[in-house]
Scaffold this active site. Structure first.
Site, PDB file in Angstrom:
ATOM      1  N   CYS A 113       0.820  -1.209   0.000  1.00 36.77           N
ATOM      2  CA  CYS A 113       0.000   0.000   0.000  1.00 36.77           C
ATOM      3  C   CYS A 113       0.856   1.263   0.000  1.00 36.77           C
ATOM      4  O   CYS A 113       1.560   1.531  -0.961  1.00 36.77           O
ATOM      5  CB  CYS A 113      -0.968  -0.053   1.182  1.00 36.77           C
ATOM      6  SG  CYS A 113      -2.354   1.083   1.100  1.00 36.77           S
ATOM      7  N   HIS A 114       0.825   2.066   1.071  1.00 42.18           N
ATOM      8  CA  HIS A 114       1.628   3.283   1.173  1.00 42.18           C
ATOM      9  C   HIS A 114       3.024   3.009   1.715  1.00 42.18           C
ATOM     10  O   HIS A 114       3.868   3.905   1.719  1.00 42.18           O
ATOM     11  CB  HIS A 114       0.937   4.307   2.086  1.00 42.18           C
ATOM     12  CG  HIS A 114      -0.267   4.949   1.493  1.00 42.18           C
ATOM     13  ND1 HIS A 114      -1.498   4.324   1.456  1.00 42.18           N
ATOM     14  CD2 HIS A 114      -0.443   6.164   0.905  1.00 42.18           C
ATOM     15  CE1 HIS A 114      -2.377   5.130   0.882  1.00 42.18           C
ATOM     16  NE2 HIS A 114      -1.769   6.250   0.533  1.00 42.18           N
ATOM     17  N   ALA A 115       3.306   1.794   2.182  1.00 42.39           N
ATOM     18  CA  ALA A 115       4.597   1.479   2.807  1.00 42.39           C
ATOM     19  C   ALA A 115       5.802   1.691   1.893  1.00 42.39           C
ATOM     20  O   ALA A 115       6.885   2.011   2.401  1.00 42.39           O
ATOM     21  CB  ALA A 115       4.584   0.053   3.356  1.00 42.39           C
ATOM     22  N   TRP A 117       6.633   4.171   0.483  1.00 39.32           N
ATOM     23  CA  TRP A 117       7.166   5.494   0.801  1.00 39.32           C
ATOM     24  C   TRP A 117       8.442   5.362   1.627  1.00 39.32           C
ATOM     25  O   TRP A 117       9.385   6.127   1.442  1.00 39.32           O
ATOM     26  CB  TRP A 117       6.148   6.288   1.608  1.00 39.32           C
ATOM     27  CG  TRP A 117       5.328   7.268   0.841  1.00 39.32           C
ATOM     28  CD1 TRP A 117       5.562   7.776  -0.405  1.00 39.32           C
ATOM     29  CD2 TRP A 117       4.126   7.887   1.308  1.00 39.32           C
ATOM     30  NE1 TRP A 117       4.572   8.670  -0.731  1.00 39.32           N
ATOM     31  CE2 TRP A 117       3.686   8.764   0.293  1.00 39.32           C
ATOM     32  CE3 TRP A 117       3.390   7.788   2.479  1.00 39.32           C
ATOM     33  CZ2 TRP A 117       2.540   9.534   0.415  1.00 39.32           C
ATOM     34  CZ3 TRP A 117       2.252   8.554   2.612  1.00 39.32           C
ATOM     35  CH2 TRP A 117       1.827   9.419   1.582  1.00 39.32           C
TER      36      TRP A 117
END
Length: 191
Positions: A113-115, A117
């Protein structure tokens, strides 16, 4: 057979408040069912708050703080998503160092997902093929990654997925990656 492939493997899950709960609980369950010893690591001790999208969900105990954690004591790393979690954790120097050490030593990392980043902020995304939640694809491209819209992408020691809908593929690929690493490590030791 697969249940014993990562038996006894020490795996770190790195989170802070605001993680997507399913992206924490499902991989943790898959790892534990395959025999891994999972340690929950967070910037602060006590408990961390999960989220179901934009709604607060359950609290989970922290086993160890980032300050207490030594990346050399772990063989696998899981990075759950959730925008709040991922945005906060990527700014923690110790979290970036944790990821850098894992990547330098070619140890397996699974990020969803956003990990990814954190992979960008740690400087390990450049030249890699990754996926993520669609809203951060520009960040990954700007960091020098090739971004693909697939339920799971594997690039050497990295497995990435887009969202909770991809958890079955993510969990399977994560356990396979960790198993391959453990087998390679065992082969080196016995050689």
């Amino acid at each position: 057979m697969q249940g014993n492939t990562i038996s006894g493997m020490r795996v770190a899950i790195l989170v802070s408040d605001g993680f997507e709960q399913a992206e924490f609980t499902e991989p943790k369950k898959a790892l534990e069912q395959a025999g891994a010893k999972v340690t929950v690591i967070a910037p602060k001790g006590g408990q961390v708050q999960g989220m179901n999208h934009d709604t607060k969900a359950d609290m989970f105990p922290v086993d160890m703080t980032l300050d207490q954690a030594n990346p050399d004591e772990f063989e696998g790393l899981v990075l759950p998503g959730g925008a709040l979690n991922a945005d906060f954790i990527r700014m923690q120097p110790k979290a970036r160092e944790f990821v850098q050490k894992f990547d330098q030593n070619k140890r397996p990392i699974a990020a969803i997902c956003h990990a990814p980043w954190l992979l960008v902020s740690a400087g390990v995304a450049k030249g890699r093929t990754l996926t993520s939640y669609f809203t951060i694809q520009d960040d990954l491209r700007n960091a020098g990654s090739t971004w693909e819209d697939k339920e799971m992408v594997r690039d050497r020691n990295l497995v990435t997925s887009r969202s909770p809908q991809d958890l079955p593929a993510f969990d399977s690929a994560m356990v396979s990656l960790f198993s391959e690493y453990k087998q390679q490590k065992a082969n080196v030791i016995t050689a």
